[in-house]
Design a protein around this motif. Structure first.
Motif, PDB file in Angstrom:
ATOM      1  N   SER A  86     -28.655  20.206 -26.634  1.00  0.00           N
ATOM      2  CA  SER A  86     -28.170  20.591 -27.957  1.00  0.00           C
ATOM      3  C   SER A  86     -26.814  21.295 -27.846  1.00  0.00           C
ATOM      4  O   SER A  86     -26.402  21.712 -26.765  1.00  0.00           O
ATOM      5  CB  SER A  86     -29.183  21.506 -28.643  1.00  0.00           C
ATOM      6  OG  SER A  86     -29.347  22.681 -27.872  1.00  0.00           O
ATOM      7  N   GLU A  89     -25.104  25.260 -33.344  1.00  0.00           N
ATOM      8  CA  GLU A  89     -24.549  24.901 -34.651  1.00  0.00           C
ATOM      9  C   GLU A  89     -23.609  25.979 -35.189  1.00  0.00           C
ATOM     10  O   GLU A  89     -23.729  27.154 -34.855  1.00  0.00           O
ATOM     11  CB  GLU A  89     -25.687  24.616 -35.641  1.00  0.00           C
ATOM     12  CG  GLU A  89     -26.508  23.413 -35.207  1.00  0.00           C
ATOM     13  CD  GLU A  89     -27.538  22.952 -36.229  1.00  0.00           C
ATOM     14  OE1 GLU A  89     -27.516  23.427 -37.384  1.00  0.00           O
ATOM     15  OE2 GLU A  89     -28.364  22.091 -35.864  1.00  0.00           O
ATOM     16  N   LYS A 113     -23.964  15.730 -33.818  1.00  0.00           N
ATOM     17  CA  LYS A 113     -23.988  17.043 -33.150  1.00  0.00           C
ATOM     18  C   LYS A 113     -22.654  17.770 -33.314  1.00  0.00           C
ATOM     19  O   LYS A 113     -22.618  18.988 -33.475  1.00  0.00           O
ATOM     20  CB  LYS A 113     -24.353  16.886 -31.668  1.00  0.00           C
ATOM     21  CG  LYS A 113     -25.830  16.563 -31.468  1.00  0.00           C
ATOM     22  CD  LYS A 113     -26.228  16.513 -30.004  1.00  0.00           C
ATOM     23  CE  LYS A 113     -27.728  16.237 -29.872  1.00  0.00           C
ATOM     24  NZ  LYS A 113     -28.165  16.128 -28.485  1.00  0.00           N
TER      25      LYS A 113
END
Length: 193
Positions: A86, A89, A113
């Protein structure tokens, strides 16, 4: 790092970024597919933080050795696999990928992403080959190459669906090879909610 064409194309990419992105408002930068960090180190200044992601541990080590030799603590690289790892964010004001997108198999994952990782008002900058027929990497039999360059239209289409806007697509450099000329572009997409 020592090949003149690599240095020239990197400089052309950076100059174009300076023209199109207000870097004094950019505090956090991610370079995806950072390699040894030519772009990252050129974008680093005293008031920002630069992170490099690369799938190759050798490149990451080389990048971090450079930072250590220069006693820099605001620039660091990490091994990253776009499909499985990941990205935090709302973390970056600028995400740059230079001559790496054609090595990423799943473009949707990368763009999704990237969109989520950008802060509102942040910019994605893609530096890569204009659409070509596979000749550019022919001496390596196109190993690890999933896309033969990109057109303005296909990048805009992917980005528009995710909510990016304010697109810019500019040719910044031309590779002159014995078997043809291969133009490079910088493409910009802004995340504006």
């Amino acid at each position: 790092d020592k090949k003149q064409t690599t240095l020239d194309r990197t400089e052309a990419c950076i100059e174009n970024i300076r023209k199109n992105v207000d870097l004094k408002n950019v505090k956090n930068i991610l370079e995806y597919g950072c390699g040894t960090g030519l772009v990252s180190f050129a974008l680093k200044n005293n008031s920002n933080k630069v992170i490099g992601f690369d799938n190759s541990i050798g490149m990451v080590e080389e990048f971090n050795n450079k930072a250590k030799q220069r006693a820099l603590d605001n620039i660091k690289a990490f091994k990253h696999d776009i499909e499985n790892d990941s990205i935090e964010e709302n973390s970056f004001d600028l995400i740059v990928t230079s001559m790496s997108l054609h090595h990423i198999k799943n473009l949707d994952i990368f763009f999704e992403k990237s969109f989520k990782a950008l802060r509102n008002g942040g910019t994605l900058c893609i530096n890569d080959l204009e659409k070509e027929d596979g000749t550019f990497h022919k001496k390596y039999n196109n190993e690890g190459v999933y896309h033969f360059g990109f057109s303005k239209e296909e990048l805009e289409e992917i980005c528009f669906k995710l909510g990016f806007s304010n697109f810019i697509y500019e040719r910044v450099f031309v590779f002159k090879r014995d078997y043809g000329d291969f133009p490079l572009f910088n493409f910009y997409a802004k995340k504006v909610n």
